[in-house]
Structures are given as structure tokens and as C-alpha cells.
Scaffold this motif. Structure first.
Motif, PDB file in Angstrom:
ATOM      1  N   ASP A  16       0.788  -1.064   0.155  1.00 52.54           N
ATOM      2  CA  ASP A  16       0.021  -0.254   0.066  1.00 52.54           C
ATOM      3  C   ASP A  16       0.473   1.275  -0.033  1.00 52.54           C
ATOM      4  O   ASP A  16       0.637   2.227  -0.526  1.00 52.54           O
ATOM      5  CB  ASP A  16      -0.643   0.445   1.009  1.00 52.54           C
ATOM      6  N   GLN A  17       2.678   0.985   0.518  1.00 51.94           N
ATOM      7  CA  GLN A  17       3.396   2.193   1.030  1.00 51.94           C
ATOM      8  C   GLN A  17       4.126   1.948   1.225  1.00 51.94           C
ATOM      9  O   GLN A  17       4.471   1.137   1.765  1.00 51.94           O
ATOM     10  CB  GLN A  17       2.286   3.544   2.071  1.00 51.94           C
ATOM     11  N   GLY A  18       5.372   2.001   1.138  1.00 54.21           N
ATOM     12  CA  GLY A  18       6.975   1.778   1.154  1.00 54.21           C
ATOM     13  C   GLY A  18       7.548   1.709  -0.329  1.00 54.21           C
ATOM     14  O   GLY A  18       7.067   1.443  -1.210  1.00 54.21           O
ATOM     15  N   ASP A  19       8.495   1.375   0.055  1.00 53.46           N
ATOM     16  CA  ASP A  19       9.421   0.880  -0.645  1.00 53.46           C
ATOM     17  C   ASP A  19      10.007  -0.536   0.093  1.00 53.46           C
ATOM     18  O   ASP A  19      10.786  -0.693   1.439  1.00 53.46           O
ATOM     19  CB  ASP A  19      10.901   1.399  -0.732  1.00 53.46           C
ATOM     20  N   SER A  33       7.673  -1.003  -4.712  1.00 54.42           N
ATOM     21  CA  SER A  33       6.815  -0.181  -4.241  1.00 54.42           C
ATOM     22  C   SER A  33       5.235   0.050  -4.267  1.00 54.42           C
ATOM     23  O   SER A  33       5.072  -1.281  -4.721  1.00 54.42           O
ATOM     24  CB  SER A  33       7.162   0.953  -4.704  1.00 54.42           C
ATOM     25  N   SER A  34       4.947   1.103  -3.775  1.00 53.44           N
ATOM     26  CA  SER A  34       3.417   1.360  -3.224  1.00 53.44           C
ATOM     27  C   SER A  34       2.929   0.237  -5.124  1.00 53.44           C
ATOM     28  O   SER A  34       3.041   1.023  -6.464  1.00 53.44           O
ATOM     29  CB  SER A  34       2.962   2.599  -3.494  1.00 53.44           C
ATOM     30  N   GLY A  35       1.469   0.543  -4.413  1.00 52.57           N
ATOM     31  CA  GLY A  35       0.819  -0.630  -6.291  1.00 52.57           C
ATOM     32  C   GLY A  35       1.235  -2.236  -6.159  1.00 52.57           C
ATOM     33  O   GLY A  35       0.916  -3.044  -7.469  1.00 52.57           O
ATOM     34  N   ASN A  57      12.098   1.229   3.355  1.00 52.64           N
ATOM     35  CA  ASN A  57      11.491   2.298   4.041  1.00 52.64           C
ATOM     36  C   ASN A  57       9.672   1.538   4.459  1.00 52.64           C
ATOM     37  O   ASN A  57       9.549   0.899   4.495  1.00 52.64           O
ATOM     38  CB  ASN A  57      11.872   3.591   2.720  1.00 52.64           C
ATOM     39  N   PHE A  58       9.517   2.838   5.517  1.00 57.74           N
ATOM     40  CA  PHE A  58       7.799   2.604   6.056  1.00 57.74           C
ATOM     41  C   PHE A  58       7.353   1.941   4.772  1.00 57.74           C
ATOM     42  O   PHE A  58       7.834   2.446   4.019  1.00 57.74           O
ATOM     43  CB  PHE A  58       7.420   3.814   6.295  1.00 57.74           C
ATOM     44  N   GLY A  59       6.984   1.046   5.989  1.00 59.17           N
ATOM     45  CA  GLY A  59       6.074  -0.258   5.041  1.00 59.17           C
ATOM     46  C   GLY A  59       4.510  -0.398   5.267  1.00 59.17           C
ATOM     47  O   GLY A  59       4.485  -0.887   6.672  1.00 59.17           O
TER      48      GLY A  59
END
Length: 74
Positions: A16-19, A33-35, A57-59
Motif C-alpha cells: 500500500d505504501q513504502g519501499d 514500491s506502492s501498488g 523504507n516505511f511499509g
């Protein structure tokens, strides 16, 4: 968080979000990454995870368990 190669593939994940980094044989082989998604091979073929996926990174992930991912035979 990390999802390790060789672990049981119990979920399919959507980012949904992050790397995230995909690591195979100790080397980063892909960035997600996202998607994007991962975990489908272990579920579809009932094999251990083929690579390690590590949040770089934040996930924020969504997941679908094996029971909902695969159709139930009738």
C-alpha cells in the motif's frame, strides 16, 4: 519487517505504501514500491518463499491468506 526465503508462503502481499527490497542469494535483485505485490508463487505452487523481501523504507502492506487466494475445490 522481512519475509524470508525458505519460509512457508502463507500470504500474498500488496504494498500500500513504502519501499521494499527483494533479496536472493544475498544480493538485492529488485525494488518494490506502492501498488506492487509479492508472495504469489509460494501460494500458487505450495513451495517455500523463493526470495527474501525486506522493508527498506516505511511499509504498509495488505495481505490475502492462502485460504482466500486459492479457489476451494468442489
Amino acid at each position: 519487517s522481512s519475509y524470508f526465503a525458505g519460509d512457508d508462503g502463507d500470504n500474498f502481499y500488496v504494498i500500500d505504501q513504502g519501499d521494499l527490497e527483494v533479496i536472493k542469494d544475498g544480493k538485492v535483485v529488485n525494488h518494490l514500491s506502492s501498488g506492487r505485490s509479492f508472495g504469489e508463487i509460494a501460494l500458487m505452487y505450495n513451495v517455500p518463499r523463493q526470495a527474501t523481501v525486506k522493508v527498506s523504507n516505511f511499509g504498509l502492506l495488505s495481505f490475502v491468506s492462502r485460504d482466500f487466494f486459492l479457489p476451494t475445490p468442489t
